[in-house]
Design a protein around this motif. Structure first.
Motif, PDB file in Angstrom:
ATOM      1  N   GLN A  52       0.836  -1.210   0.000  1.00 18.42           N
ATOM      2  CA  GLN A  52       0.000   0.000   0.000  1.00 18.42           C
ATOM      3  C   GLN A  52       0.868   1.255   0.000  1.00 18.42           C
ATOM      4  O   GLN A  52       0.667   2.178  -0.780  1.00 18.42           O
ATOM      5  N   GLN A  54       4.015   1.514  -0.799  1.00 21.37           N
ATOM      6  CA  GLN A  54       4.804   1.589  -2.024  1.00 21.37           C
ATOM      7  C   GLN A  54       3.961   2.151  -3.168  1.00 21.37           C
ATOM      8  O   GLN A  54       4.429   2.977  -3.948  1.00 21.37           O
ATOM      9  N   ASN A  55       2.715   1.725  -3.252  1.00 20.85           N
ATOM     10  CA  ASN A  55       1.815   2.238  -4.288  1.00 20.85           C
ATOM     11  C   ASN A  55       1.561   3.721  -4.103  1.00 20.85           C
ATOM     12  O   ASN A  55       1.525   4.485  -5.077  1.00 20.85           O
ATOM     13  N   ASN A  56       1.394   4.121  -2.847  1.00 19.36           N
ATOM     14  CA  ASN A  56       1.165   5.547  -2.584  1.00 19.36           C
ATOM     15  C   ASN A  56       2.357   6.385  -3.026  1.00 19.36           C
ATOM     16  O   ASN A  56       2.195   7.423  -3.649  1.00 19.36           O
ATOM     17  N   GLU A  57       3.544   5.888  -2.691  1.00 21.14           N
ATOM     18  CA  GLU A  57       4.752   6.602  -3.111  1.00 21.14           C
ATOM     19  C   GLU A  57       4.851   6.675  -4.628  1.00 21.14           C
ATOM     20  O   GLU A  57       5.136   7.722  -5.200  1.00 21.14           O
ATOM     21  N   ALA A  58       4.596   5.536  -5.264  1.00 22.14           N
ATOM     22  CA  ALA A  58       4.747   5.470  -6.721  1.00 22.14           C
ATOM     23  C   ALA A  58       3.721   6.358  -7.423  1.00 22.14           C
ATOM     24  O   ALA A  58       3.969   6.872  -8.513  1.00 22.14           O
ATOM     25  N   ALA A  59       2.571   6.550  -6.775  1.00 24.08           N
ATOM     26  CA  ALA A  59       1.513   7.360  -7.387  1.00 24.08           C
ATOM     27  C   ALA A  59       1.749   8.850  -7.162  1.00 24.08           C
ATOM     28  O   ALA A  59       1.138   9.683  -7.823  1.00 24.08           O
ATOM     29  N   ASN A  60       2.631   9.156  -6.226  1.00 28.30           N
ATOM     30  CA  ASN A  60       2.844  10.562  -5.892  1.00 28.30           C
ATOM     31  C   ASN A  60       4.116  11.154  -6.475  1.00 28.30           C
ATOM     32  O   ASN A  60       4.753  12.006  -5.888  1.00 28.30           O
ATOM     33  N   ILE A  61       4.473  10.663  -7.630  1.00 28.52           N
ATOM     34  CA  ILE A  61       5.655  11.198  -8.306  1.00 28.52           C
ATOM     35  C   ILE A  61       5.283  12.520  -8.959  1.00 28.52           C
ATOM     36  O   ILE A  61       4.241  12.630  -9.587  1.00 28.52           O
TER      37      ILE A  61
ATOM     38  N   PRO B  26      -3.947  -2.283  -3.959  1.00 29.46           N
ATOM     39  CA  PRO B  26      -3.747  -1.921  -2.559  1.00 29.46           C
ATOM     40  C   PRO B  26      -3.468  -0.424  -2.400  1.00 29.46           C
ATOM     41  O   PRO B  26      -2.614   0.133  -3.086  1.00 29.46           O
ATOM     42  N   PHE B  28      -5.612   1.774  -3.217  1.00 33.59           N
ATOM     43  CA  PHE B  28      -6.580   2.435  -4.101  1.00 33.59           C
ATOM     44  C   PHE B  28      -7.661   1.433  -4.504  1.00 33.59           C
ATOM     45  O   PHE B  28      -7.866   1.148  -5.686  1.00 33.59           O
ATOM     46  N   ALA B  57      -1.796   7.759 -11.495  1.00 33.99           N
ATOM     47  CA  ALA B  57      -1.122   7.062 -12.584  1.00 33.99           C
ATOM     48  C   ALA B  57       0.179   6.481 -12.054  1.00 33.99           C
ATOM     49  O   ALA B  57       0.874   7.121 -11.263  1.00 33.99           O
ATOM     50  N   PHE B  58       0.466   5.251 -12.446  1.00 39.57           N
ATOM     51  CA  PHE B  58       1.712   4.606 -12.056  1.00 39.57           C
ATOM     52  C   PHE B  58       2.617   4.487 -13.271  1.00 39.57           C
ATOM     53  O   PHE B  58       2.161   4.147 -14.359  1.00 39.57           O
ATOM     54  N   THR B  97       8.918   3.249  -8.693  1.00 39.81           N
ATOM     55  CA  THR B  97       8.879   4.424  -7.827  1.00 39.81           C
ATOM     56  C   THR B  97      10.072   5.293  -8.194  1.00 39.81           C
ATOM     57  O   THR B  97      11.220   4.943  -7.909  1.00 39.81           O
TER      58      THR B  97
END
Lengths: 75, 149
Positions: A52, A54-61, B26, B28, B57-58, B97
């Motif tokens: 979770q 990691q996804n948050n970090e990756a989405a906040n670029i 996870p 979202f 967006a990823f 990331t």
């Protein structure tokens, strides 16, 4: 939070399809057996939290960081 | 259909390119529809853009560009939920990331994004073992990859 006390080999039934059994206790470790439908994802909590986060970090670029990807054609 | 994207502004997306993530991802869980967008002039990275949320967006990549030996098993449950019939239905992506330098950027090898391009179903699949980290270095594998080819 509902709190239930169980002994070894006793179980908890959650809804119609999920059963959690206490299999073994040793010191501060407890081994649980989980029977659930395949559609239910089961994770160790800390791993789920890690993903979770990691996804948050990756989405906040920030958009400027995309510049870093320029010239990174490695194939 | 026109959608607003985080990195490329407004874009036209064909409905047939929408990938359903029935369980969200996870962090979202309400995000159930994504599209894959190409980076102009860059074949290594793509963007997994939420269909309904402009700002979500990823950056994703095929992990094998960086880790050629990367491998794991897909259990019955995901094969069923994504309606996977053969290996060729499946594409594996890793979420990137980006850090403030490319060298410090990481790949999430612990939770690959599995997409069945045939059924247009996707899921972030969390590996229940410790074989791969959620923050795997993108560097120096890039450099060695370039030299090795």
């Amino acid at each position: 939070m509902l709190v239930l006390t169980r002994k070894k080999n006793e179980a908890i039934q959650i809804g119609d399809e999920i059963e959690i059994t206490v299999l073994e206790m040793e010191g501060d470790q407890i081994k649980l057996g989980i029977a659930a439908p395949k559609s239910v994802d089961i994770y160790r909590k800390e791993i789920y939290l890690d993903i979770q986060q990691q996804n948050n970090e990756a989405a906040n670029i920030s958009k400027d960081l995309l510049e870093l990807l320029k010239d990174k054609n490695i194939t | 259909m026109n959608i607003q994207t985080k990195y490329f502004g407004e874009m036209v997306v064909d409905d047939s390119n929408i990938i359903q993530f029935p369980g969200g991802v996870p962090g979202f869980v309400e995000e159930k529809e994504f599209v894959l967008l190409d980076f102009p002039g860059n074949s290594v990275f793509q963007v997994l853009q939420s269909f309904k949320t402009e700002n979500l967006a990823f950056i994703v990549t095929i992990p094998y560009h960086f880790y050629r030996e990367y491998s794991f098993d897909l259990d019955d449950s995901i094969q069923e939920s994504l309606q996977i019939e053969t290996e060729s239905d499946v594409t594996v992506f890793s979420i990137v990331t980006l850090a403030n330098t490319f060298e410090k950027s990481t790949l999430n090898l612990k939770a690959p994004v599995i997409i069945n391009s045939k059924s247009k179903l996707g899921k972030q699949y969390i590996l229940n073992n410790d074989d791969y980290p959620s923050k795997a270095k993108i560097w120096p594998t890039v450099a060695s990859g370039v030299k090795g080819e």
